[in-house]
Design a protein around this motif. Structure first.
Motif, mmCIF file in Angstrom:
data_model
loop_
_atom_site.group_PDB
_atom_site.id
_atom_site.type_symbol
_atom_site.label_atom_id
_atom_site.label_comp_id
_atom_site.label_asym_id
_atom_site.label_seq_id
_atom_site.Cartn_x
_atom_site.Cartn_y
_atom_site.Cartn_z
ATOM 1 N N ASP A 22 0.863 -1.178 0.000
ATOM 2 C CA ASP A 22 0.000 0.000 0.000
ATOM 3 C C ASP A 22 0.904 1.235 0.000
ATOM 4 O OD1 ASP A 22 -0.376 1.228 3.148
ATOM 5 O OD2 ASP A 22 0.630 -0.684 2.884
ATOM 6 N N PRO A 23 0.374 2.430 -0.287
ATOM 7 C CA PRO A 23 1.233 3.620 -0.395
ATOM 8 C C PRO A 23 2.016 3.957 0.880
ATOM 9 C CG PRO A 23 -0.914 4.064 -1.355
ATOM 10 C CD PRO A 23 -1.005 2.720 -0.672
ATOM 11 N N LEU A 24 1.531 3.515 2.041
ATOM 12 C CA LEU A 24 2.230 3.800 3.295
ATOM 13 C C LEU A 24 3.257 2.731 3.660
ATOM 14 C CD1 LEU A 24 -0.796 5.104 5.393
ATOM 15 C CD2 LEU A 24 0.942 6.443 4.174
ATOM 16 N N GLY A 25 3.295 1.652 2.892
ATOM 17 C CA GLY A 25 4.261 0.589 3.154
ATOM 18 C C GLY A 25 3.924 -0.244 4.378
ATOM 19 N N ILE A 26 2.643 -0.356 4.700
ATOM 20 C CA ILE A 26 2.206 -1.108 5.875
ATOM 21 C C ILE A 26 1.730 -2.503 5.504
ATOM 22 C CG2 ILE A 26 0.499 -1.173 7.741
ATOM 23 C CD1 ILE A 26 0.478 1.931 7.585
ATOM 24 N N MET A 27 1.012 -2.608 4.393
ATOM 25 C CA MET A 27 0.327 -3.846 4.058
ATOM 26 C C MET A 27 0.605 -4.266 2.621
ATOM 27 S SD MET A 27 -3.805 -4.541 4.263
ATOM 28 C CE MET A 27 -3.907 -3.178 5.382
ATOM 29 N N ALA A 28 0.775 -5.574 2.434
ATOM 30 C CA ALA A 28 0.921 -6.135 1.086
ATOM 31 C C ALA A 28 -0.453 -6.538 0.575
ATOM 32 C CB ALA A 28 1.849 -7.344 1.117
ATOM 33 N N LEU A 29 -0.711 -6.212 -0.672
ATOM 34 C CA LEU A 29 -2.001 -6.498 -1.299
ATOM 35 C C LEU A 29 -1.781 -7.343 -2.549
ATOM 36 C CD1 LEU A 29 -3.095 -2.772 -1.172
ATOM 37 C CD2 LEU A 29 -3.825 -4.554 0.418
ATOM 38 N N GLY A 30 -2.580 -8.370 -2.728
ATOM 39 C CA GLY A 30 -2.471 -9.206 -3.919
ATOM 40 C C GLY A 30 -2.919 -8.449 -5.150
ATOM 41 N N MET A 126 -1.407 -15.004 -3.407
ATOM 42 C CA MET A 126 -1.367 -14.962 -1.948
ATOM 43 C C MET A 126 0.040 -15.258 -1.430
ATOM 44 S SD MET A 126 -2.959 -14.292 0.810
ATOM 45 C CE MET A 126 -4.686 -14.292 0.418
ATOM 46 N N ALA A 127 0.763 -16.159 -2.086
ATOM 47 C CA ALA A 127 2.147 -16.430 -1.691
ATOM 48 C C ALA A 127 2.999 -15.176 -1.880
ATOM 49 C CB ALA A 127 2.718 -17.597 -2.500
ATOM 50 N N ALA A 128 2.746 -14.406 -2.949
ATOM 51 C CA ALA A 128 3.466 -13.142 -3.164
ATOM 52 C C ALA A 128 3.157 -12.158 -2.041
ATOM 53 C CB ALA A 128 3.103 -12.553 -4.529
ATOM 54 N N VAL A 129 1.910 -12.164 -1.572
ATOM 55 C CA VAL A 129 1.539 -11.307 -0.441
ATOM 56 C C VAL A 129 2.354 -11.698 0.791
ATOM 57 C CG1 VAL A 129 -0.330 -10.764 1.190
ATOM 58 C CG2 VAL A 129 -0.781 -10.754 -1.274
ATOM 59 N N PHE A 130 2.466 -13.004 1.075
ATOM 60 C CA PHE A 130 3.240 -13.472 2.224
ATOM 61 C C PHE A 130 4.709 -13.058 2.098
ATOM 62 C CE2 PHE A 130 -0.429 -15.769 3.400
ATOM 63 C CZ PHE A 130 -0.249 -16.260 4.682
ATOM 64 N N ILE A 131 5.268 -13.190 0.905
ATOM 65 C CA ILE A 131 6.671 -12.817 0.677
ATOM 66 C C ILE A 131 6.868 -11.331 0.937
ATOM 67 C CG2 ILE A 131 8.425 -12.536 -1.143
ATOM 68 C CD1 ILE A 131 7.186 -15.200 -2.359
ATOM 69 N N LEU A 132 6.040 -10.506 0.317
ATOM 70 C CA LEU A 132 6.188 -9.058 0.453
ATOM 71 C C LEU A 132 5.910 -8.603 1.883
ATOM 72 C CD1 LEU A 132 6.789 -6.333 -0.780
ATOM 73 C CD2 LEU A 132 4.420 -6.249 -1.612
ATOM 74 N N GLN A 133 4.889 -9.148 2.513
ATOM 75 C CA GLN A 133 4.569 -8.746 3.888
ATOM 76 C C GLN A 133 5.708 -9.120 4.832
ATOM 77 O OE1 GLN A 133 1.545 -6.986 4.693
ATOM 78 N NE2 GLN A 133 2.925 -6.473 6.372
#
Length: 153
Positions: A22-30, A126-133
């Motif tokens: 997200d723009p604030l760098g808090i959450m990864a979004l698929g 979803m795996a990409a979300v886990f990696i980025l998060q």
């Protein structure tokens, strides 16, 4: 106020799961799963990733899942991921590609999606979300330690 983003990638034999911060760098979004007919048909995938970088610019970095074996050794998937990283480096000049240990990211994604009707369609995303998060949480913890250490001085 627009801030820079990070992209997360789960590179597989015929798919690439894509996530964005997200723009604030808090959450990864698929974002999506890029599919290929053949494992070596990478050019269309690179073109799509280039489009996504343009859509979400500025992109500070790409976090590419690095699939080490559970015993920390490098297998065939690591070799293919390194070759893919080289192609990203050549085609997306100026955007660093960071390798991030992705062990258990697909397992975590499977647990999260367990029983979901479209699990097979979104598992790589979803795996990409886990990696980025995981990478973003690491950065946050590093910054928190620096702040805590500075406060003690």
């Amino acid at each position: 106020m627009s801030k820079s983003r990070l992209l997360g990638l789960d590179f597989g034999s015929k798919t690439i799961g894509v996530a964005v911060s997200d723009p604030l760098g808090i959450m990864a979004l698929g974002l999506e799963t890029i599919r290929r007919d053949r494992e070596n048909a990478i050019k269309p995938s690179i073109r799509r990733l280039t489009e996504l970088v343009g859509q979400y610019e500025p992109v500070d970095a790409i976090v590419l899942g690095f699939p080490k074996n559970m015993n920390n050794t490098l297998g065939e998937r690591c070799t293919k991921t390194l070759a893919f990283k080289e192609k990203l480096d050549r085609n997306l000049k100026g955007i660093p590609v960071i390798l991030w240990d992705e062990r258990l990211s697909t397992a975590g994604a499977r647990r999260t999606l367990s029983g979901h009707v479209q699990e097979k369609m979104v598992i790589d995303e979803m795996a990409a979300v886990f990696i980025l998060q995981g990478y973003m949480d690491y950065l946050k913890n590093c910054n928190k330690k620096e702040v805590d250490q500075h406060d003690r001085l």
